[in-house]
Design an enzyme around this catalytic site. Sequence first.
Site, PDB file in Angstrom:
ATOM      1  N   ARG A  67      54.481 -57.436 -19.122  1.00  0.00           N
ATOM      2  CA  ARG A  67      53.743 -58.353 -19.942  1.00  0.00           C
ATOM      3  C   ARG A  67      52.888 -57.331 -20.933  1.00  0.00           C
ATOM      4  O   ARG A  67      51.991 -57.764 -21.140  1.00  0.00           O
ATOM      5  CB  ARG A  67      52.984 -59.376 -19.247  1.00  0.00           C
ATOM      6  CG  ARG A  67      53.671 -60.213 -18.301  1.00  0.00           C
ATOM      7  CD  ARG A  67      54.995 -60.691 -18.965  1.00  0.00           C
ATOM      8  NE  ARG A  67      55.606 -61.742 -17.947  1.00  0.00           N
ATOM      9  CZ  ARG A  67      56.501 -61.020 -16.754  1.00  0.00           C
ATOM     10  NH1 ARG A  67      56.990 -59.941 -17.236  1.00  0.00           N
ATOM     11  NH2 ARG A  67      57.024 -61.986 -16.036  1.00  0.00           N
TER      12      ARG A  67
ATOM     13  N   GLY B 218      54.817 -55.472 -23.284  1.00  0.00           N
ATOM     14  CA  GLY B 218      55.630 -55.245 -24.421  1.00  0.00           C
ATOM     15  C   GLY B 218      56.906 -54.121 -24.063  1.00  0.00           C
ATOM     16  O   GLY B 218      57.657 -53.716 -24.797  1.00  0.00           O
TER      17      GLY B 218
ATOM     18  N   TYR C 161      65.749 -63.480 -22.026  1.00  0.00           N
ATOM     19  CA  TYR C 161      66.630 -62.737 -23.034  1.00  0.00           C
ATOM     20  C   TYR C 161      66.864 -63.445 -24.149  1.00  0.00           C
ATOM     21  O   TYR C 161      67.260 -62.839 -25.056  1.00  0.00           O
ATOM     22  CB  TYR C 161      67.813 -62.416 -22.302  1.00  0.00           C
ATOM     23  CG  TYR C 161      67.763 -61.467 -21.100  1.00  0.00           C
ATOM     24  CD1 TYR C 161      67.535 -60.083 -21.537  1.00  0.00           C
ATOM     25  CD2 TYR C 161      67.677 -61.753 -19.785  1.00  0.00           C
ATOM     26  CE1 TYR C 161      67.287 -59.435 -20.608  1.00  0.00           C
ATOM     27  CE2 TYR C 161      67.584 -61.007 -18.831  1.00  0.00           C
ATOM     28  CZ  TYR C 161      67.468 -59.500 -19.052  1.00  0.00           C
ATOM     29  OH  TYR C 161      67.138 -58.717 -18.034  1.00  0.00           O
TER      30      TYR C 161
ATOM     31  N   PHE D  41      78.141 -57.851 -12.882  1.00  0.00           N
ATOM     32  CA  PHE D  41      77.613 -56.609 -13.106  1.00  0.00           C
ATOM     33  C   PHE D  41      76.239 -56.507 -13.299  1.00  0.00           C
ATOM     34  O   PHE D  41      75.411 -57.634 -13.392  1.00  0.00           O
ATOM     35  CB  PHE D  41      78.508 -55.880 -14.315  1.00  0.00           C
ATOM     36  CG  PHE D  41      78.092 -56.639 -15.526  1.00  0.00           C
ATOM     37  CD1 PHE D  41      77.008 -56.305 -16.403  1.00  0.00           C
ATOM     38  CD2 PHE D  41      78.913 -57.795 -16.106  1.00  0.00           C
ATOM     39  CE1 PHE D  41      76.938 -57.189 -17.542  1.00  0.00           C
ATOM     40  CE2 PHE D  41      78.633 -58.559 -17.144  1.00  0.00           C
ATOM     41  CZ  PHE D  41      77.653 -58.066 -17.810  1.00  0.00           C
TER      42      PHE D  41
HETATM   43  C1  LIG Z   1      70.269 -57.778 -16.699  1.00  0.00           C
HETATM   44  C2  LIG Z   1      69.262 -57.577 -15.837  1.00  0.00           C
HETATM   45  O1  LIG Z   1      69.269 -56.538 -15.275  1.00  0.00           O
HETATM   46  S1  LIG Z   1      68.549 -58.869 -15.126  1.00  0.00           S
HETATM   47  C3  LIG Z   1      67.217 -58.089 -14.030  1.00  0.00           C
HETATM   48  C4  LIG Z   1      66.018 -58.322 -14.900  1.00  0.00           C
HETATM   49  N1  LIG Z   1      64.787 -57.566 -14.165  1.00  0.00           N
HETATM   50  C5  LIG Z   1      64.026 -58.356 -13.341  1.00  0.00           C
HETATM   51  O2  LIG Z   1      63.998 -59.411 -13.100  1.00  0.00           O
HETATM   52  C6  LIG Z   1      62.970 -57.613 -12.548  1.00  0.00           C
HETATM   53  C7  LIG Z   1      61.650 -58.103 -12.525  1.00  0.00           C
HETATM   54  N2  LIG Z   1      60.930 -58.070 -13.910  1.00  0.00           N
HETATM   55  C8  LIG Z   1      60.764 -57.221 -14.449  1.00  0.00           C
HETATM   56  O3  LIG Z   1      61.125 -56.065 -14.236  1.00  0.00           O
HETATM   57  C9  LIG Z   1      60.013 -57.305 -15.815  1.00  0.00           C
HETATM   58  O4  LIG Z   1      59.306 -58.683 -15.697  1.00  0.00           O
HETATM   59  C10 LIG Z   1      61.078 -57.697 -17.132  1.00  0.00           C
HETATM   60  C11 LIG Z   1      61.788 -56.446 -17.168  1.00  0.00           C
HETATM   61  C12 LIG Z   1      61.690 -59.129 -16.802  1.00  0.00           C
HETATM   62  C13 LIG Z   1      60.160 -58.116 -18.164  1.00  0.00           C
HETATM   63  O5  LIG Z   1      59.415 -56.738 -18.552  1.00  0.00           O
HETATM   64  P1  LIG Z   1      58.157 -56.831 -19.468  1.00  0.00           P
HETATM   65  O6  LIG Z   1      57.823 -55.432 -19.855  1.00  0.00           O
HETATM   66  O7  LIG Z   1      57.136 -57.659 -18.884  1.00  0.00           O
HETATM   67  O8  LIG Z   1      58.646 -57.696 -20.781  1.00  0.00           O
HETATM   68  P2  LIG Z   1      57.751 -57.746 -22.116  1.00  0.00           P
HETATM   69  O9  LIG Z   1      56.315 -57.507 -21.925  1.00  0.00           O
HETATM   70  O10 LIG Z   1      58.424 -57.051 -23.109  1.00  0.00           O
HETATM   71  O11 LIG Z   1      57.846 -59.399 -22.669  1.00  0.00           O
HETATM   72  C14 LIG Z   1      58.368 -60.008 -23.738  1.00  0.00           C
HETATM   73  C15 LIG Z   1      58.012 -61.479 -23.575  1.00  0.00           C
HETATM   74  O12 LIG Z   1      58.809 -61.921 -22.892  1.00  0.00           O
HETATM   75  C16 LIG Z   1      57.982 -62.637 -21.825  1.00  0.00           C
HETATM   76  N3  LIG Z   1      58.598 -62.422 -20.525  1.00  0.00           N
HETATM   77  C17 LIG Z   1      59.369 -61.526 -20.170  1.00  0.00           C
HETATM   78  N4  LIG Z   1      59.576 -61.468 -18.883  1.00  0.00           N
HETATM   79  C18 LIG Z   1      59.223 -62.534 -18.421  1.00  0.00           C
HETATM   80  C19 LIG Z   1      59.235 -63.459 -17.085  1.00  0.00           C
HETATM   81  N5  LIG Z   1      59.858 -63.034 -16.059  1.00  0.00           N
HETATM   82  N6  LIG Z   1      58.988 -64.675 -17.302  1.00  0.00           N
HETATM   83  C20 LIG Z   1      58.364 -65.116 -18.189  1.00  0.00           C
HETATM   84  N7  LIG Z   1      58.242 -64.426 -19.476  1.00  0.00           N
HETATM   85  C21 LIG Z   1      58.628 -63.460 -19.489  1.00  0.00           C
HETATM   86  C22 LIG Z   1      56.632 -61.777 -21.854  1.00  0.00           C
HETATM   87  O13 LIG Z   1      55.677 -62.907 -21.592  1.00  0.00           O
HETATM   88  C23 LIG Z   1      56.312 -61.813 -23.399  1.00  0.00           C
HETATM   89  O14 LIG Z   1      56.266 -62.811 -23.979  1.00  0.00           O
HETATM   90  P3  LIG Z   1      55.381 -63.040 -25.623  1.00  0.00           P
HETATM   91  O15 LIG Z   1      55.939 -62.087 -26.379  1.00  0.00           O
HETATM   92  O16 LIG Z   1      55.033 -64.345 -25.929  1.00  0.00           O
HETATM   93  O17 LIG Z   1      53.834 -62.130 -25.046  1.00  0.00           O
END
Ligand SMILES: CC(=O)SCCNC(=O)CCNC(=O)[C@H](O)C(C)(C)COP(=O)(O)OP(=O)(O)OC[C@H]1O[C@@H](n2cnc3c(N)ncnc32)[C@H](O)[C@@H]1OP(=O)(O)O
Length: 400
Positions: A91, A93, A124, A400
């Site tokens: 969270r 960026g 996404y 995948f």
């Molecule tokens: C295709 C795949 O591989 S699916 C697997 C995805 N990975 C996972 O689920 C593993 C666990 N989660 C994570 O590693 C992280 O939470 C991630 C990768 C999902 C997000 O990474 P972050 O660096 O936190 O995302 P980032 O800070 O760029 O977020 C951008 C925006 O999306 C929102 N956001 C990102 N992830 C989430 C989430 N899980 N739930 C709610 N909001 C989210 C953020 O609040 C932010 O919102 P804003 O622009 O209004 O402030």
Amino acid sequence: MSDYTVRTLRPDEHRTAADLFRLTLHHVPATDETWRRFTERMLQPGRTLGAFDTELIGTVRSFDAEITLPGGARAGVAAVTGVGVRPDRTRRGILTELMRAQLTDIASRGLPFAALRASEGVIYNRFGYGVTTRSRSYRIDRRRAVLRADVPAAGQVELWPLDTALERLPELYASLPHTRPGMMTRPPYWWPGWERHAREATSPVVTAVHHGPNGPDGYVVYTVERKNWNDPAVLEVLSLHTATGEAFNGLWRYLLGVDLVDTLRAEERPVDEPAELLFTDLRAVQDTGGGDELWLRLVDVPAALGAREYAGEPVVLEVVDPVLETNSGRYQVSPDGVRRTGAAADLRLGVDALAMIYLGAWRPSLLAAAGRIQPADPAVLLRADRLFATSVPAWCGTHF
Ligand SMILES: CC(=O)SCCNC(=O)CCNC(=O)[C@H](O)C(C)(C)COP(=O)(O)OP(=O)(O)OC[C@H]1O[C@@H](n2cnc3c(N)ncnc32)[C@H](O)[C@@H]1OP(=O)(O)O
């Protein structure tokens, strides 16, 4: 101003990235053997990105494949996976920067699409991905599942031992027609994940192949979970792909004959898969769920729009792409082709909503009713529904 950098990882950094991804999913790191035998072989060189501050704190990767489009053409797609940000750095960026860098890289390599399976539904859309295929899961009660006498019986079913399946399934899968938009090719980077699952499963993973008049024309991969002698046993269909209705019928006929099974389960199947039509009691098949399957991103909007088939009258779309801004603009879409235009827009929509109508998963009129598409005049929605309709529901069928 960010206090981290994003770059493509070197091969000697891949294992750290893979372990970081596993950590974000709450999985233990790969053992040396798992890494060497499977995980390393799943990584296409040059396709893993990392974010660093003092060390690696986030990662994404992809491999190149092809996706089938309405009308039958295939186009290049980056299959995105391995997305994770270290839990003490979320969270702020970091994923946003990784996604921007990855989409820019995919665009520079000329791939018109990216696609992924989402761990959560809220992540996404903001990067331009939209749900593009939906699936259905169902359960068959074996006691009630009596095949109708008029279900055609043709062909033979043969089991392939695991080593044979590992050797021959890639070729068999590649030979089966892509009967639905959304189906994807499975390049060499995909198969080691399948092998790992099959070799590390606690119950045997069995491959049954249907042979029709011209050779193998479908297969099912399944496993049977039966913990104790008296426990009910569940046969789980892990993968089922067929070229013909005969192969579909033949494989289900086979599965229903597997001994010591009480329930058969199939997940992430096409929404219109006709399983209940096989039985005297169509309630032998019960829906157990469903939901979003593949998420698509139009990376090169004009190329992507121009690659599928359409029916009916032209519509002018005004597409808004906040990440890859050169995609933003107006496009006239018609069965005769797609071109940029200065004409007034009939529909205004984000590139994520475009992905939701692109393979026919959602009708434009439904997205308009929900406020995801803005029509200049509601009368255009019927035209848009017709333009983007597909003859068969989209489905991917490849995890995948
Ligand atoms: C295709 C795949 O591989 S699916 C697997 C995805 N990975 C996972 O689920 C593993 C666990 N989660 C994570 O590693 C992280 O939470 C991630 C990768 C999902 C997000 O990474 P972050 O660096 O936190 O995302 P980032 O800070 O760029 O977020 C951008 C925006 O999306 C929102 N956001 C990102 N992830 C989430 C989430 N899980 N739930 C709610 N909001 C989210 C953020 O609040 C932010 O919102 P804003 O622009 O209004 O402030």
